[in-house]
Design a protein around this motif. Structure first.
Motif, PDB file in Angstrom:
ATOM      1  N   CYS A  42       7.701   4.048   6.597  1.00  0.00           N
ATOM      2  CA  CYS A  42       7.008   3.484   5.429  1.00  0.00           C
ATOM      3  C   CYS A  42       7.129   1.960   5.427  1.00  0.00           C
ATOM      4  O   CYS A  42       6.140   1.252   5.180  1.00  0.00           O
ATOM      5  N   LYS A  94       0.683   9.123   4.944  1.00  0.00           N
ATOM      6  CA  LYS A  94       0.430   9.261   6.384  1.00  0.00           C
ATOM      7  C   LYS A  94       1.728   9.441   7.164  1.00  0.00           C
ATOM      8  O   LYS A  94       1.737  10.043   8.234  1.00  0.00           O
ATOM      9  N   ARG A 136       0.796  -1.227   0.000  1.00  0.00           N
ATOM     10  CA  ARG A 136       0.000   0.000   0.000  1.00  0.00           C
ATOM     11  C   ARG A 136       0.833   1.285   0.000  1.00  0.00           C
ATOM     12  O   ARG A 136       0.716   2.124   0.899  1.00  0.00           O
ATOM     13  N   SER A 175       4.935   0.633   8.427  1.00  0.00           N
ATOM     14  CA  SER A 175       3.496   0.701   8.177  1.00  0.00           C
ATOM     15  C   SER A 175       3.078  -0.262   7.073  1.00  0.00           C
ATOM     16  O   SER A 175       2.019  -0.888   7.165  1.00  0.00           O
ATOM     17  N   SER A 176       3.911  -0.426   6.062  1.00  0.00           N
ATOM     18  CA  SER A 176       3.585  -1.392   5.003  1.00  0.00           C
ATOM     19  C   SER A 176       3.553  -2.809   5.554  1.00  0.00           C
ATOM     20  O   SER A 176       2.664  -3.595   5.200  1.00  0.00           O
ATOM     21  N   LYS A 189     -14.104   9.221   9.160  1.00  0.00           N
ATOM     22  CA  LYS A 189     -14.097   8.062   8.267  1.00  0.00           C
ATOM     23  C   LYS A 189     -15.079   6.988   8.740  1.00  0.00           C
ATOM     24  O   LYS A 189     -15.595   6.220   7.956  1.00  0.00           O
ATOM     25  N   LYS A 220       0.412   3.931  -1.510  1.00  0.00           N
ATOM     26  CA  LYS A 220      -0.424   5.141  -1.483  1.00  0.00           C
ATOM     27  C   LYS A 220      -0.659   5.624  -0.056  1.00  0.00           C
ATOM     28  O   LYS A 220      -0.927   6.802   0.159  1.00  0.00           O
ATOM     29  N   GLN A 221      -0.563   4.722   0.897  1.00  0.00           N
ATOM     30  CA  GLN A 221      -0.786   5.080   2.300  1.00  0.00           C
ATOM     31  C   GLN A 221       0.442   5.724   2.951  1.00  0.00           C
ATOM     32  O   GLN A 221       0.369   6.211   4.077  1.00  0.00           O
ATOM     33  N   TRP A 222       1.564   5.719   2.261  1.00  0.00           N
ATOM     34  CA  TRP A 222       2.793   6.273   2.840  1.00  0.00           C
ATOM     35  C   TRP A 222       2.671   7.753   3.144  1.00  0.00           C
ATOM     36  O   TRP A 222       3.419   8.274   3.963  1.00  0.00           O
ATOM     37  N   TYR A 281       0.303  -3.234   7.276  1.00  0.00           N
ATOM     38  CA  TYR A 281      -0.798  -3.395   6.315  1.00  0.00           C
ATOM     39  C   TYR A 281      -0.854  -4.828   5.789  1.00  0.00           C
ATOM     40  O   TYR A 281      -1.928  -5.407   5.642  1.00  0.00           O
TER      41      TYR A 281
END
Length: 180
Positions: A46, A15, A9, A49-50, A179, A11-13, A53
């Protein structure tokens, strides 16, 4: 290969940009040594968090298969096998923690706290109303703390701003509850 990248993910980096707030609040954007450490801290977060995920997708694969959107995720759809995903998870968290350690024990402790919080979140806390959003907000706070701690080896007088923590926490709460 693209499915493994999607599983991480990237695209979530975005954050993890909170990690860079430390160098901004310290007023050290013009000093390359500080900026480099901040960027390396961002990269470490990154990876961490990856890895989280991937772990989340491993744990939730069965439920994700029943969800109209999440069923397209690499593990739920069968594009990535469980063994490959587990290897990716361990590799990403391992690289993230090793990178965090290389940046100093204070930053490594922050990275480890982030991993432990997310292990609890992924395995149990995300199913606890309100606590789930609080955990997400604390995760953002840990990113902000990490962004300061990584600079303290260069200059021990770099201080953690209460305003940075409060703003990070409350903004994350607003986004999290919005959210939900």
């Amino acid at each position: 290969m693209m499915s493994l990248v999607a599983l991480a993910r990237p695209k979530q980096w975005i954050k993890n940009i909170v990690v860079l707030a430390g160098v901004i609040f310290a007023g050290r954007l013009s000093e390359s040594e500080f900026v480099l450490r901040a960027v390396l801290a961002f990269v470490a977060f990154c990876a961490l968090s990856s890895g989280i995920y991937v772990l989340n997708d491993l744990i939730d694969a069965k439920a994700d298969r029943l969800h109209p959107e999440k069923r397209q995720r690499p593990i739920a759809s069968g594009k990535v096998g469980r063994a490959a995903a587990a290897g990716l998870c361990v590799g990403l968290v391992g690289v993230g923690l090793a990178g965090a350690w290389a940046l100093g024990p204070r930053f490594a402790a922050t990275g480890l706290a982030y991993v432990l919080l997310n292990l609890l979140y992924t395995s149990w806390l995300k199913r606890q109303v309100i606590v789930d959003v609080m955990c997400i907000a604390v995760g953002f706070m840990l990113r902000a703390i990490g962004g300061v701690e990584v600079l303290r080896d260069l200059d021990p007088t770099v201080a953690l701003s209460e305003w940075l923590l409060l703003c990070t926490f409350f903004l994350a709460l607003v986004m999290g509850f919005g959210k939900r």
